[in-house]
Design a protein around this motif. Structure first.
Motif, PDB file in Angstrom:
ATOM      1  N   ALA A 163     -22.567  26.614 -11.682  1.00  0.00           N
ATOM      2  CA  ALA A 163     -23.439  25.877 -10.768  1.00  0.00           C
ATOM      3  C   ALA A 163     -24.230  26.837  -9.890  1.00  0.00           C
ATOM      4  N   TYR A 164     -23.585  27.914  -9.465  1.00  0.00           N
ATOM      5  CA  TYR A 164     -24.266  28.931  -8.658  1.00  0.00           C
ATOM      6  C   TYR A 164     -25.419  29.554  -9.443  1.00  0.00           C
ATOM      7  N   ALA A 165     -25.166  29.867 -10.714  1.00  0.00           N
ATOM      8  CA  ALA A 165     -26.224  30.434 -11.554  1.00  0.00           C
ATOM      9  C   ALA A 165     -27.371  29.442 -11.717  1.00  0.00           C
ATOM     10  N   GLY A 166     -27.034  28.151 -11.867  1.00  0.00           N
ATOM     11  CA  GLY A 166     -28.070  27.136 -11.984  1.00  0.00           C
ATOM     12  C   GLY A 166     -28.919  27.030 -10.733  1.00  0.00           C
ATOM     13  N   GLN A 167     -28.272  27.147  -9.568  1.00  0.00           N
ATOM     14  CA  GLN A 167     -29.017  27.106  -8.307  1.00  0.00           C
ATOM     15  C   GLN A 167     -29.954  28.301  -8.181  1.00  0.00           C
ATOM     16  N   MET A 168     -29.470  29.475  -8.557  1.00  0.00           N
ATOM     17  CA  MET A 168     -30.324  30.664  -8.511  1.00  0.00           C
ATOM     18  C   MET A 168     -31.520  30.502  -9.435  1.00  0.00           C
ATOM     19  N   ASP A 217     -13.513  42.864 -11.923  1.00  0.00           N
ATOM     20  CA  ASP A 217     -13.914  43.457 -10.654  1.00  0.00           C
ATOM     21  C   ASP A 217     -14.969  42.537 -10.028  1.00  0.00           C
ATOM     22  N   PRO A 218     -14.820  42.180  -8.751  1.00  0.00           N
ATOM     23  CA  PRO A 218     -15.807  41.290  -8.112  1.00  0.00           C
ATOM     24  C   PRO A 218     -17.242  41.800  -8.221  1.00  0.00           C
ATOM     25  N   VAL A 219     -17.420  43.103  -8.195  1.00  0.00           N
ATOM     26  CA  VAL A 219     -18.770  43.671  -8.325  1.00  0.00           C
ATOM     27  C   VAL A 219     -19.357  43.332  -9.687  1.00  0.00           C
ATOM     28  N   ASP A 220     -18.541  43.410 -10.733  1.00  0.00           N
ATOM     29  CA  ASP A 220     -19.020  43.090 -12.074  1.00  0.00           C
ATOM     30  C   ASP A 220     -19.340  41.604 -12.208  1.00  0.00           C
ATOM     31  N   ILE A 221     -18.534  40.760 -11.597  1.00  0.00           N
ATOM     32  CA  ILE A 221     -18.812  39.318 -11.625  1.00  0.00           C
ATOM     33  C   ILE A 221     -20.172  39.036 -10.998  1.00  0.00           C
ATOM     34  N   MET A 222     -20.413  39.625  -9.836  1.00  0.00           N
ATOM     35  CA  MET A 222     -21.680  39.408  -9.147  1.00  0.00           C
ATOM     36  C   MET A 222     -22.859  39.878  -9.995  1.00  0.00           C
ATOM     37  N   VAL A 227     -23.018  40.355 -13.363  1.00  0.00           N
ATOM     38  CA  VAL A 227     -23.180  39.606 -14.606  1.00  0.00           C
ATOM     39  C   VAL A 227     -23.800  38.235 -14.353  1.00  0.00           C
ATOM     40  N   VAL A 228     -23.288  37.514 -13.375  1.00  0.00           N
ATOM     41  CA  VAL A 228     -23.807  36.165 -13.091  1.00  0.00           C
ATOM     42  C   VAL A 228     -25.266  36.234 -12.638  1.00  0.00           C
ATOM     43  N   SER A 229     -25.567  37.185 -11.757  1.00  0.00           N
ATOM     44  CA  SER A 229     -26.945  37.315 -11.269  1.00  0.00           C
ATOM     45  C   SER A 229     -27.903  37.655 -12.395  1.00  0.00           C
ATOM     46  N   ILE A 260     -18.199  32.624 -19.822  1.00  0.00           N
ATOM     47  CA  ILE A 260     -17.524  33.800 -19.263  1.00  0.00           C
ATOM     48  C   ILE A 260     -16.632  33.427 -18.086  1.00  0.00           C
ATOM     49  N   PHE A 261     -17.151  32.568 -17.219  1.00  0.00           N
ATOM     50  CA  PHE A 261     -16.421  32.181 -16.005  1.00  0.00           C
ATOM     51  C   PHE A 261     -16.375  30.652 -15.902  1.00  0.00           C
ATOM     52  N   PRO A 262     -15.522  29.994 -16.683  1.00  0.00           N
ATOM     53  CA  PRO A 262     -15.470  28.527 -16.609  1.00  0.00           C
ATOM     54  C   PRO A 262     -15.068  28.069 -15.223  1.00  0.00           C
ATOM     55  N   PRO A 263     -15.666  26.981 -14.758  1.00  0.00           N
ATOM     56  CA  PRO A 263     -15.344  26.492 -13.412  1.00  0.00           C
ATOM     57  C   PRO A 263     -13.901  26.003 -13.327  1.00  0.00           C
ATOM     58  N   VAL A 264     -13.350  26.061 -12.136  1.00  0.00           N
ATOM     59  CA  VAL A 264     -11.984  25.610 -11.905  1.00  0.00           C
ATOM     60  C   VAL A 264     -11.948  24.088 -11.988  1.00  0.00           C
TER      61      VAL A 264
END
Length: 210
Positions: free
Chosen positions: A83-88, A150-155, A157-159, A198-202
């Motif tokens: 959802a965050y990626a969709g908003q971006m 790693d949180p940096v990698d998540i940020m 990749v998603v961005s 990659i990151f399915p929602p909870v």
């Protein structure tokens, strides 16, 4: 009540900020010209420098406002990164000039890969990125996000996935003729599907209490 002089000063400053936003979006920091900003703002270079000590300080001021506007429009929920990626995708597709503005800052303010990050130079970008990374880290600790990343990698990749079509203008142009579905909603759906894979929602039950 504000005096006439103070209202005029505020108005002039607002015009400078608006003109600077357009100038930086078109030409970047190095290519921007204060004389063009002053002309568009209907003021003088001297007045621009009276409000802002340098072109770089002017960029930092506008960047802070742009990042604040993006933060208001795009909310990071680490438990639902698709959802965050969709908003971006939605925000920057609707405001490509703002994406270019922020992109210039990434290109011109971030040091070479071999260098150490300069928090003073990065300014608002540094603080915004660190805040998002910490939000992701907290979600990992809470069990809402895969802790092996790693949180940096998540940020990153998603961005990158969210910005795919803005970063690849040549591919976006070909899409009109080559894609099975050339519409913008189809590109948005592809972004969401990629991040979901990659990151399915909870998936929380009503009894989770969260």
């Amino acid at each position: 009540m504000a005096s006439t002089d103070s209202r005029r000063a505020d108005s002039a400053r607002d015009r400078v900020v608006a003109a600077a936003r357009d100038e930086f979006a078109r030409h970047g920091i190095a290519g921007a010209r204060v004389d063009r900003i002053a002309k568009a703002a209907r003021t003088s270079k001297e007045r621009v420098y009276a409000h802002f000590r340098s072109k770089e300080k002017l960029y930092e001021h506008v960047a802070a406002a742009e990042l604040a506007a993006a933060a208001d429009a795009v909310h990071l929920d680490p438990a639902d990164l698709p959802a965050y990626a969709g908003q971006m995708f939605d925000y920057f597709t609707a405001h490509p000039d703002r994406y270019r503005f922020i992109g210039w800052g990434r290109l011109e303010l971030v040091p070479e890969p071999s260098g150490e990050p300069d928090a003073d130079a990065l300014g608002s970008y540094h603080d915004a990125i660190l805040g998002k990374i910490e939000t992701i880290r907290r979600a990992q600790r809470a069990g809402d996000l895969d802790p092996t990343w790693d949180p940096v990698d998540i940020m990153a990749v998603v961005s990158q996935i969210a910005h795919t079509w803005l970063d690849q203008a040549e591919l976006a142009a070909v899409t009109r003729h080559a894609a099975a579905d050339p519409t913008l909603p189809a590109r948005r759906e592809a972004v969401i599907r990629a991040v979901t894979a990659i990151f399915p929602p909870v998936r929380r039950s009503q009894h989770d209490g969260r």
